[in-house]
Scaffold this motif. Sequence first.
Motif, PDB file in Angstrom:
ATOM      1  N   GLY A  18       0.807  -1.199   0.000  1.00  0.00           N
ATOM      2  CA  GLY A  18       0.000   0.000   0.000  1.00  0.00           C
ATOM      3  C   GLY A  18       0.849   1.262   0.000  1.00  0.00           C
ATOM      4  O   GLY A  18       0.387   2.338   0.328  1.00  0.00           O
ATOM      5  N   SER A  20       2.472   4.537  -1.142  1.00  0.00           N
ATOM      6  CA  SER A  20       2.060   5.537  -2.122  1.00  0.00           C
ATOM      7  C   SER A  20       3.274   6.011  -2.911  1.00  0.00           C
ATOM      8  O   SER A  20       3.666   7.164  -2.862  1.00  0.00           O
ATOM      9  CB  SER A  20       1.373   6.725  -1.433  1.00  0.00           C
ATOM     10  OG  SER A  20       2.208   7.264  -0.439  1.00  0.00           O
ATOM     11  N   PHE A  36      -0.089   1.395  -8.860  1.00  0.00           N
ATOM     12  CA  PHE A  36      -0.335   1.414  -7.431  1.00  0.00           C
ATOM     13  C   PHE A  36      -1.465   0.467  -7.046  1.00  0.00           C
ATOM     14  O   PHE A  36      -2.302   0.101  -7.877  1.00  0.00           O
ATOM     15  CB  PHE A  36      -0.712   2.834  -6.976  1.00  0.00           C
ATOM     16  CG  PHE A  36       0.200   3.898  -7.499  1.00  0.00           C
ATOM     17  CD1 PHE A  36       1.393   4.186  -6.871  1.00  0.00           C
ATOM     18  CD2 PHE A  36      -0.125   4.598  -8.651  1.00  0.00           C
ATOM     19  CE1 PHE A  36       2.249   5.161  -7.362  1.00  0.00           C
ATOM     20  CE2 PHE A  36       0.715   5.585  -9.156  1.00  0.00           C
ATOM     21  CZ  PHE A  36       1.910   5.860  -8.506  1.00  0.00           C
ATOM     22  N   MET A  38      -4.705   0.532  -4.663  1.00  0.00           N
ATOM     23  CA  MET A  38      -5.531   1.543  -4.020  1.00  0.00           C
ATOM     24  C   MET A  38      -6.914   0.955  -3.749  1.00  0.00           C
ATOM     25  O   MET A  38      -7.246  -0.134  -4.223  1.00  0.00           O
ATOM     26  CB  MET A  38      -5.653   2.784  -4.919  1.00  0.00           C
ATOM     27  CG  MET A  38      -4.314   3.355  -5.364  1.00  0.00           C
ATOM     28  SD  MET A  38      -4.454   4.818  -6.439  1.00  0.00           S
ATOM     29  CE  MET A  38      -4.881   6.081  -5.235  1.00  0.00           C
ATOM     30  N   THR A  39      -7.711   1.703  -2.992  1.00  0.00           N
ATOM     31  CA  THR A  39      -9.083   1.284  -2.735  1.00  0.00           C
ATOM     32  C   THR A  39     -10.043   2.194  -3.495  1.00  0.00           C
ATOM     33  O   THR A  39      -9.782   3.382  -3.690  1.00  0.00           O
ATOM     34  CB  THR A  39      -9.410   1.321  -1.228  1.00  0.00           C
ATOM     35  OG1 THR A  39     -10.711   0.789  -1.014  1.00  0.00           O
ATOM     36  CG2 THR A  39      -9.355   2.731  -0.678  1.00  0.00           C
ATOM     37  N   PHE A  48     -10.248   6.933  -6.239  1.00  0.00           N
ATOM     38  CA  PHE A  48      -9.442   5.966  -5.518  1.00  0.00           C
ATOM     39  C   PHE A  48      -8.607   6.679  -4.451  1.00  0.00           C
ATOM     40  O   PHE A  48      -8.311   7.863  -4.547  1.00  0.00           O
ATOM     41  CB  PHE A  48      -8.522   5.220  -6.488  1.00  0.00           C
ATOM     42  CG  PHE A  48      -9.247   4.679  -7.691  1.00  0.00           C
ATOM     43  CD1 PHE A  48      -9.875   3.446  -7.647  1.00  0.00           C
ATOM     44  CD2 PHE A  48      -9.334   5.431  -8.860  1.00  0.00           C
ATOM     45  CE1 PHE A  48     -10.557   2.960  -8.740  1.00  0.00           C
ATOM     46  CE2 PHE A  48     -10.021   4.948  -9.964  1.00  0.00           C
ATOM     47  CZ  PHE A  48     -10.633   3.713  -9.905  1.00  0.00           C
ATOM     48  N   ARG A  49      -8.216   5.918  -3.427  1.00  0.00           N
ATOM     49  CA  ARG A  49      -7.353   6.439  -2.371  1.00  0.00           C
ATOM     50  C   ARG A  49      -6.291   5.409  -2.012  1.00  0.00           C
ATOM     51  O   ARG A  49      -6.512   4.210  -2.119  1.00  0.00           O
ATOM     52  CB  ARG A  49      -8.157   6.760  -1.107  1.00  0.00           C
ATOM     53  CG  ARG A  49      -9.022   7.993  -1.175  1.00  0.00           C
ATOM     54  CD  ARG A  49      -9.733   8.201   0.151  1.00  0.00           C
ATOM     55  NE  ARG A  49     -10.691   9.300   0.096  1.00  0.00           N
ATOM     56  CZ  ARG A  49     -11.547   9.578   1.069  1.00  0.00           C
ATOM     57  NH1 ARG A  49     -11.547   8.850   2.185  1.00  0.00           N
ATOM     58  NH2 ARG A  49     -12.390  10.585   0.940  1.00  0.00           N
ATOM     59  N   PHE A  50      -5.161   5.947  -1.519  1.00  0.00           N
ATOM     60  CA  PHE A  50      -4.179   5.099  -0.881  1.00  0.00           C
ATOM     61  C   PHE A  50      -4.656   4.805   0.535  1.00  0.00           C
ATOM     62  O   PHE A  50      -5.470   5.546   1.099  1.00  0.00           O
ATOM     63  CB  PHE A  50      -2.812   5.779  -0.826  1.00  0.00           C
ATOM     64  CG  PHE A  50      -2.147   5.912  -2.164  1.00  0.00           C
ATOM     65  CD1 PHE A  50      -1.629   4.803  -2.797  1.00  0.00           C
ATOM     66  CD2 PHE A  50      -2.040   7.151  -2.784  1.00  0.00           C
ATOM     67  CE1 PHE A  50      -1.002   4.912  -4.036  1.00  0.00           C
ATOM     68  CE2 PHE A  50      -1.424   7.277  -4.012  1.00  0.00           C
ATOM     69  CZ  PHE A  50      -0.904   6.157  -4.648  1.00  0.00           C
ATOM     70  N   THR A  51      -4.142   3.737   1.124  1.00  0.00           N
ATOM     71  CA  THR A  51      -4.496   3.430   2.499  1.00  0.00           C
ATOM     72  C   THR A  51      -4.008   4.555   3.420  1.00  0.00           C
ATOM     73  O   THR A  51      -2.957   5.152   3.196  1.00  0.00           O
ATOM     74  CB  THR A  51      -3.882   2.075   2.935  1.00  0.00           C
ATOM     75  OG1 THR A  51      -4.329   1.774   4.256  1.00  0.00           O
ATOM     76  CG2 THR A  51      -2.366   2.098   2.910  1.00  0.00           C
ATOM     77  N   SER A  53      -5.024   7.557   3.699  1.00  0.00           N
ATOM     78  CA  SER A  53      -4.946   8.847   3.031  1.00  0.00           C
ATOM     79  C   SER A  53      -6.349   9.377   2.768  1.00  0.00           C
ATOM     80  O   SER A  53      -7.281   8.603   2.539  1.00  0.00           O
ATOM     81  CB  SER A  53      -4.182   8.737   1.707  1.00  0.00           C
ATOM     82  OG  SER A  53      -4.257   9.941   0.970  1.00  0.00           O
ATOM     83  N   ASN A  56      -8.231  12.179  -2.692  1.00  0.00           N
ATOM     84  CA  ASN A  56      -8.954  11.451  -3.724  1.00  0.00           C
ATOM     85  C   ASN A  56      -8.229  11.568  -5.058  1.00  0.00           C
ATOM     86  O   ASN A  56      -7.888  12.677  -5.486  1.00  0.00           O
ATOM     87  CB  ASN A  56     -10.373  11.995  -3.883  1.00  0.00           C
ATOM     88  CG  ASN A  56     -11.253  11.668  -2.692  1.00  0.00           C
ATOM     89  OD1 ASN A  56     -11.097  10.628  -2.056  1.00  0.00           O
ATOM     90  ND2 ASN A  56     -12.170  12.560  -2.375  1.00  0.00           N
ATOM     91  N   TYR A  57      -7.999  10.437  -5.708  1.00  0.00           N
ATOM     92  CA  TYR A  57      -7.436  10.410  -7.051  1.00  0.00           C
ATOM     93  C   TYR A  57      -8.578  10.053  -7.996  1.00  0.00           C
ATOM     94  O   TYR A  57      -9.071   8.925  -7.994  1.00  0.00           O
ATOM     95  CB  TYR A  57      -6.287   9.400  -7.141  1.00  0.00           C
ATOM     96  CG  TYR A  57      -5.069   9.835  -6.354  1.00  0.00           C
ATOM     97  CD1 TYR A  57      -3.988  10.426  -6.992  1.00  0.00           C
ATOM     98  CD2 TYR A  57      -5.025   9.686  -4.967  1.00  0.00           C
ATOM     99  CE1 TYR A  57      -2.872  10.838  -6.269  1.00  0.00           C
ATOM    100  CE2 TYR A  57      -3.914  10.100  -4.242  1.00  0.00           C
ATOM    101  CZ  TYR A  57      -2.848  10.680  -4.891  1.00  0.00           C
ATOM    102  OH  TYR A  57      -1.761  11.094  -4.183  1.00  0.00           O
TER     103      TYR A  57
END
Length: 266
Positions: A18, A20, A36, A38-39, A48-51, A53, A56-57
């Motif tokens: 996870g 980034s 990456f 991501m969730t 999507f987001r990194f754990t 974090s 927002n992407y």
Amino acid sequence: MFMKQLKFLMVALTLLMGISLTSCMGDSDPTVGGTFIMTTVSTYRYTFRFTNSEVNYVAANSSELMANTNLKLSTGDIVQIAWSYNSEEQPVTEATKEVKVQVSGIQNLSTSAECWSLEDDGAESGYQNATITKIGFINDYGMSDNNGIGFFDKNIIVIPVVFLAKSTDISKYNFTLIFDRSQAKAEDTEMALYLRYRTEEEKPSDVANIYKAFDISSALNDFEGLTDKKPTKIKIYAFESTKSGSNSLEDGKLSEPYEVEYKFDE
């Protein structure tokens, strides 16, 4: 070719934790991007987001992705995703809440990946009708730690699986992690999980490599309820083929455990 179409899935094993990680294309190039894990936090505009974090992407090409009938995403799904953006047009600071990215590849790692707590190890419960080849892409990347197994967060474990297939439709390949409650003892500090594999394909011949993301929260809760503690280590057993080119159960045996430390306190 199946392997070629899944190639982007195997760009960077370091992302399994996870991390980034971002990569610049050159000192003078403002493009930032990479591949990456991501969730998925929204499917209205693919976001999507990194754990751990709050940034927002957002996929700038969401409409294009939504038109892809092979891509099915739900909120909470774990994905492996390749994206990029122009850092001059979107400078990222500590105050940044949203980054619009151009997505060039995406794979849902949560598809056909489940975890169940049972009173057996799942071998005779309909979760398995074929063998896998192995866990880990160690021969391709030279990694040795945990065979590439890692955690996205305290509840999500990501496992790289090598198996035989002949289709790019990943919904045809069903992977299940089983926690056998009947084996757990009060003094246990290590949790055993059994990876079971089921497919409806006959005589597959292509070697496929794919990550699968499993939500093991129910297994962790059951383990803690039975032992009054969290595990310090997770051991994963898989039914692996002993014969090249075969995924028949007759040619398989239970593997030695693949081990990964569980270092989450809360």
